[in-house]
Design an enzyme around this catalytic site. Structure first.
Site, PDB file in Angstrom:
ATOM      1  N   GLU A   8       0.828  -1.216   0.000  1.00 31.08           N
ATOM      2  CA  GLU A   8       0.000   0.000   0.000  1.00 31.08           C
ATOM      3  C   GLU A   8       0.856   1.258   0.000  1.00 31.08           C
ATOM      4  O   GLU A   8       0.562   2.226  -0.713  1.00 31.08           O
ATOM      5  CB  GLU A   8      -0.954   0.003   1.209  1.00 31.08           C
ATOM      6  N   HIS A  62     -11.578  -4.436   9.826  1.00 30.24           N
ATOM      7  CA  HIS A  62     -12.156  -4.502   8.475  1.00 30.24           C
ATOM      8  C   HIS A  62     -13.521  -3.827   8.435  1.00 30.24           C
ATOM      9  O   HIS A  62     -14.340  -4.126   7.579  1.00 30.24           O
ATOM     10  CB  HIS A  62     -12.309  -5.958   8.013  1.00 30.24           C
TER      11      HIS A  62
END
Lengths: 322, 328
Positions: free
Chosen positions: B64, B133
């Site tokens: 990322e 999440h």
């Protein structure tokens, strides 16, 4: 460690010497200005490391890109950044390259392919990968070089960027100036390898360690790495062993805090300007010709910076959105 | 004015259409992210790899920091990258290129560069995916000057705002709500764009203003329906973008109703709702008949268990309860 061969033209060597001298004198001037209280913010000088800037940028075209670090004056100058606007930036003038909002640590001159000094250690490497990606998408044979230090080679950004460039064969040269210290922390403590260039093996890319005090050696290694990138073969990692003659910033002395006097003197004896003078067997007349030209340029930069205005208050609110 | 033809499509289809149309329109637009190249894996990116090829619809390694930084570089060099973060939770590994680089480069370099980058950041809960999440983190990013933050709540807005975001010359955090992906709604045919920086009244009303951010704009509409059954005429306003925030658009509604609930899926402390409540009271204090009330996720991580998740996250029922308390 790769040393230079003697295949370089005297003309090229003189050009690189001139670049190194311009860097040396600019940074000595910046340091004088800092000590005189005329610099806004900090400065990190690269005195001692000039062969890296000069050798790499001599291997580049004008339309290639460089990205550098908080210690980026040398790379900026070698890539063609204008001295008066650069000194004005250091001195907080609105005529500065960044309109006095970036300072020494964010010098950029995009018109010259200089995409910025980046003060967050490691951050410039993924951005260099992205500029390389843009060049690849364009289908042109331009190359991006990213300068970083031994400390940054321990950052995840280095490894992620190396891997991206390797899998996509991006035209990026990773140039590590291993000046042995991340502020005070020695590379031999912080880094798992003696030669940082071996880390290229993890990315199946060429890696080479060169004498960073020898501008010809740096140039030859860079020329090869740049050619590799230009041919579409992907990244290389070049490590130059070098040394800063000053402290990390003005907050630490040249030696005595974390470096010994003996170590410092050992490296001073390898001053890249003196090494180059010897290689060229320069006469006093040669040296004076270089010095006179550089002094004139430095004087012009000082005059420009000193006479430039400070920013209006409105500048604080400008350049936030395009 | 020519009549605009409408059709009903889902939130995720609307994202997909926007990406197709903008990639078609401008060859400088390209897409990067984990698993974006495989059509079957996400409805938002389905078909793009086949249509535009894998140079422009590019799978990334799980890096990322690396690929976000690369997107910033490519944007400085004249491209218009659109990143797919899969989940905003993963974006935490890429804060530096977003907050330190993309948002500041133009300013820091004295206007020498622009960074036309869109970061698509799907987020949110109601899916039993647990603490790492399910987060809604847009509040963090309204603290970063230089970054646009967009929070679309329905198919028409997600399409129109994504197209505007891709055309914007500045970095944009484009938040998508995973709980809304299957939501269907009317979307105009053709080149539909929506302005960045303009709130929208989603339902008019006179008694109370319900301001809903992202997924909670939907909950506010459902709450308004339930309140209508009890004789309360609620107005629902969606800020749609939170940098810039259309304070006047929100305050106009509050001046009319005098009462206001702000609902968001992110945590209450230091949230977007707190910012909106402060801004609206500065602009419309004289019109307020009661304090502005916030409905938000409780200040604990979002647990996996359905029952526990429901305790932590906001809901239509919690908004109704807050509104009724204000009106009592």
């Amino acid at each position: 460690m790769a040393k230079s061969t003697s295949g370089l033209s005297r003309k090229r060597m003189h050009e690189m010497y001139r670049t190194m001298l311009r860097i040396r004198r600019f940074e000595e001037t910046a340091d004088d200005m800092y000590m005189a209280g005329k610099v806004v913010g900090g400065v990190h000088v690269s005195i001692g490391q000039e062969a890296c800037s000069a050798g790499v940028c001599a291997a580049l075209r004008e339309d290639d890109a460089v990205l550098t670090t908080h210690r980026g004056h040398g790379h900026s100058i070698a890539k063609g950044t204008r001295l008066p606007e650069m000194l004005a930036e250091l001195m907080g003038k609105v005529t500065g390259l960044c309109r006095s909002k970036g300072g020494s640590m964010h010098i950029a001159d995009v018109s010259k392919g200089h995409y910025g000094a980046h003060s967050i250690v490691g951050a410039n490497m993924p951005m260099a990968a992205g500029i390389g990606l843009a060049y690849q998408l364009e289908g042109k044979d331009r190359v991006a070089v990213v300068f970083f230090g031994d400390g940054a080679s321990n950052n995840g950004a280095f490894h992620e960027a190396m891997n991206l460039c390797a899998i996509w064969k991006l035209p990026v040269v990773f140039f590590c100036e291993n000046n042995q210290y991340a502020v005070s922390v020695p590379a031999e403590y912080s880094t798992s390898v003696d030669d940082i260039s071996v880390r290229s093996k993890g990315y199946d890319a060429p890696g080479l360690t060169v004498d960073g005090m020898d501008v010809a050696a740096v140039y030859e290694a860079s020329r090869e790495a740049v050619a590799h990138a230009r041919r579409g073969l992907g990244p290389s990692l070049v490590e130059a062993k070098t040394y800063r003659f000053f402290g990390h910033s003005r907050g630490d002395p040249h030696y005595g805090m974390y470096r010994t006097k003996e170590e410092w003197e050992g490296w001073k004896a390898k001053d890249p300007l003196i090494v180059c003078e010897k290689m060229l067997k320069m006469t006093a007349k040669d040296k004076k010709a270089h010095a006179d030209a550089v002094e004139a340029e430095i004087r012009e930069a000082i005059e420009f910076a000193e006479s430039s205005p400070e920013p209006e208050e409105s500048v604080a609110l400008e350049d936030i959105f395009a | 004015m020519p009549e605009v033809k409408m059709r009903t499509i889902s939130y995720s289809t609307a994202i997909n259409e926007a990406l197709h149309e903008e990639m078609e329109r401008d060859e400088k637009v390209f897409l990067m992210g984990e698993d974006v190249a495989l059509s079957a894996i996400s409805p938002a990116t389905a078909g793009l790899g086949d249509r535009f090829g894998h140079e422009r619809v590019r799978n990334t390694p799980i890096s990322e920091l690396g690929f976000t930084g690369a997107a910033v570089g490519a944007a400085m060099a004249g491209y218009r990258p659109v990143l797919d973060m899969r989940r905003i939770d993963f974006m935490m590994l890429a804060i530096d290129p977003i907050a330190n680089q993309a948002a500041k480069l133009r300013y820091m370099l004295g206007g020498q560069v622009s960074v036309p980058l869109v970061i698509r950041a799907p987020e949110g809960g109601y899916s039993q995916n647990g603490p790492t999440h399910s987060q809604c983190l847009e509040a963090w990013f309204i603290q970063v000057p230089g970054l646009r933050v967009i929070v679309p709540s329905d198919p028409a807005d997600v399409k129109g705002l994504l197209k505007s975001a891709i055309r914007e010359d500045n970095p944009v955090l484009f938040v998508e709500y995973r709980s809304l992906y299957s939501l269907e709604g009317p979307v105009p045919e053709g080149d539909h764009t929506e302005p960045i920086g303009k709130a929208a009244v989603k339902k008019e009303g006179a008694d109370i203003t319900l301001i809903g951010i992202g997924s909670q704009a939907r909950s506010c509409l459902e709450a308004a329906e339930l309140l209508a059954g009890e004789g309360v005429d609620a107005e629902v306003v969606d800020p749609r973008t939170i940098n810039p925030l259309d304070v006047e658009g929100l305050a106009a509604s509050v001046r009319k109703t005098g009462k206001c609930v702000v609902a968001e899926e992110g945590h209450k402390s230091g949230g977007v709702g707190a910012e909106i409540a402060a801004s609206v009271q500065e602009a419309a204090f004289g019109s307020l008949k009661a304090p502005i009330v916030r409905v938000a996720a409780l200040d604990v991580p979002v647990p996996v268990h359905t029952k526990l998740e429901a305790i932590v996250l906001p809901s239509t029922e919690k908004i109704v309860a807050a509104a009724k308390k204000l009106l009592a």
